[in-house]
Write an enzyme that holds these catalytic residues in place. Structure first.
Site, short mmCIF file in Angstrom:
data_model
loop_
_atom_site.label_atom_id
_atom_site.label_comp_id
_atom_site.label_asym_id
_atom_site.label_seq_id
_atom_site.Cartn_x
_atom_site.Cartn_y
_atom_site.Cartn_z
N CYS A 187 0.65 -1.08 -0.09
CA CYS A 187 -0.01 0.09 0.14
C CYS A 187 0.96 1.43 -0.01
CB CYS A 187 -0.89 0.07 1.05
SG CYS A 187 -2.10 -1.46 1.31
N HIS A 196 -9.60 2.08 -2.40
CA HIS A 196 -8.20 1.71 -2.13
C HIS A 196 -7.70 0.66 -3.18
CE1 HIS A 196 -4.47 0.84 -0.42
NE2 HIS A 196 -4.75 -0.20 0.60
N CYS A 207 -0.10 2.82 6.17
CA CYS A 207 0.61 1.45 6.48
C CYS A 207 0.51 0.61 5.35
CB CYS A 207 -0.31 0.90 7.54
SG CYS A 207 -2.19 0.48 7.09
#
Length: 418
Positions: free
Chosen positions: A93, A374, A404
């Protein structure tokens, strides 16, 4: 190198596709198509000659084996000058934060003046995987020198070979999914279901407001007639969120649901970076400057998504600023639980000294990943673009990015006003 002595890197702006739920409007669009659309939107939006771009760094998490260097193929797909250096990065990510860092480093060291950074994820077009035995048969057939040899190889196939193995989101090192890890951490940090749902509710309501007033839509290059993120639910409520069943721990102790988690998403995002001098020469007013970046990694057993509790305090200490100095704090919302736990770690201290609490009015003022979506490789670029734009609108001095990542890693970045 001393932070104040570095050549300043300007965030000129960002553009992206709309973010949509996987399996819907963009389900047939490839990583390359989504990526090229975002980069084209960026170059159309800002008056920069393509031949002046030095570097393009792009990221993705789920790899298409047919295109090894997606970044370079974007250059060719858009008919950009072949002199543009381009390479691919990947780190879950925080992938497109790495892309931004690579371009920023090149600008700081004088190797580039103008660069594009970003990333993509197409959760709808992930590769179909077969077992090792089936793969060996197909490989042998593909390498056969004659039709007879190919047919002979394929005769070894059995019905069991024709069932693909589902793509797993489990951590190879632990055997648990990210959601399962988030449940463990939520229990360790006493992050309640209500707090997680409140984080999700704020994300949806703020993203909905920012869509209506045009702030989010300003960074979107419409695609297929879609000019806004389609996952945002401005009409949701705590009551609706509370009615959803936990998805990872189905017992009465489970707290993580589809409502307080980020969804699987298709989309791409691009950011335009320049040296301060080049931006001035081009007559472009930067939205913000990249002040500093920090990365961190911890043991997954300590909390798969807790590395921001290390990265952010270290970054603030290194640059001599405090959390209170940050006018806007952008925290990636993998899960409401992960946001709540990292905020608690910052306030109480954990592995690093406490840095204080975050005023919730300064936290994700345009919503974040739970509502917006996302796409793994694009999220960092989206957050940087959104933060820089909002800082410019508000006249903010500093803004913080915290993301994160799987593998128990994290990235933190500080943007400062021009």
């Amino acid at each position: 190198m001393d932070i104040e002595a570095r050549k300043r890197v300007a965030v000129v702006g960002g553009m992206r596709t709309p973010f949509v739920k996987a399996g819907t409007a963009f389900s047939d669009l490839s990583q390359l198509t989504l990526s090229s659309h975002a980069v084209r939107g960026l170059l159309d939006r800002f008056p920069v000659r393509a031949e002046d771009v030095d570097l393009l760094v792009w990221g993705r998490v789920l790899h298409d084996p047919r295109i090894s260097n997606l970044a370079r193929e974007i250059v060719f797909d858009l008919g950009l000058p072949p002199s543009i250096r381009a390479h691919l990065v990947s780190n879950n990510c925080i992938t497109s934060i790495h892309a931004i860092t690579d371009v920023a480093d090149a600008i700081e060291q004088g190797r580039s003046d103008i660069g594009v950074a970003g990333g993509v994820e197409s959760m709808s077009t992930v590769p179909v995987l077969f077992g090792q035995e089936a793969g060996a048969i197909f490989l042998r057939a593909g390498m056969a020198k004659s039709a007879g040899e190919r047919f002979k190889s394929l005769l070894r196939l059995r019905p069991r070979h024709l069932f693909p193995e589902p793509l797993s989101f489990k951590e190879p090192s632990t055997g648990l999914t990210m959601g399962q890890h988030a449940e463990v951490t939520a229990k360790e940090w006493n992050a309640s279901r209500r707090e997680q749902d409140e984080i999700a509710l704020a994300s949806h309501h703020r993203a909905a407001a920012a869509t209506v007033d045009g702030r989010l839509k300003a960074e979107i290059h419409p695609l297929r007639g879609i000019d806004q993120d389609t996952i945002v639910r401005g009409g949701t409520s705590l009551e609706k969120l509370a009615g959803l069943r936990p998805g990872f721990d189905r017992s009465e102790e489970g707290t993580i649901t589809a409502g307080n988690s980020s969804p699987l998403t298709d989309g791409a995002a691009a950011v335009l970076l320049m040296s301060e001098e080049r931006a001035a020469a081009e007559g472009l007013k930067p939205l913000a400057f990249v002040k500093a970046v920090e990365y961190a990694a911890i043991d997954p057993a300590e909390g798969l998504l807790m590395a921001p509790a290390v990265a952010v305090p270290r970054l603030l200490q290194r640059v001599g600023l405090t959390l209170d100095d940050m006018d806007i704090v952008e925290v990636h919302e993998a899960f409401g639980a992960q946001v709540a736990c990292n905020l608690a770690a910052w306030e109480k201290g954990w592995k690093e000294p406490a840095i204080g609490g975050v005023d919730r009015e300064r936290l994700n003022p345009l919503g974040s990943s739970i509502a917006v979506g996302h796409p793994f490789g694009a999220t960092g670029a989206r957050i940087v673009s959104t933060l820089a734009g909002e800082m410019a609108r508000r006249g903010s001095r500093y803004g913080l990015v915290s993301v994160c990542a799987a593998g128990a890693m994290a990235a933190a970045m500080i943007l400062e006003s021009p």
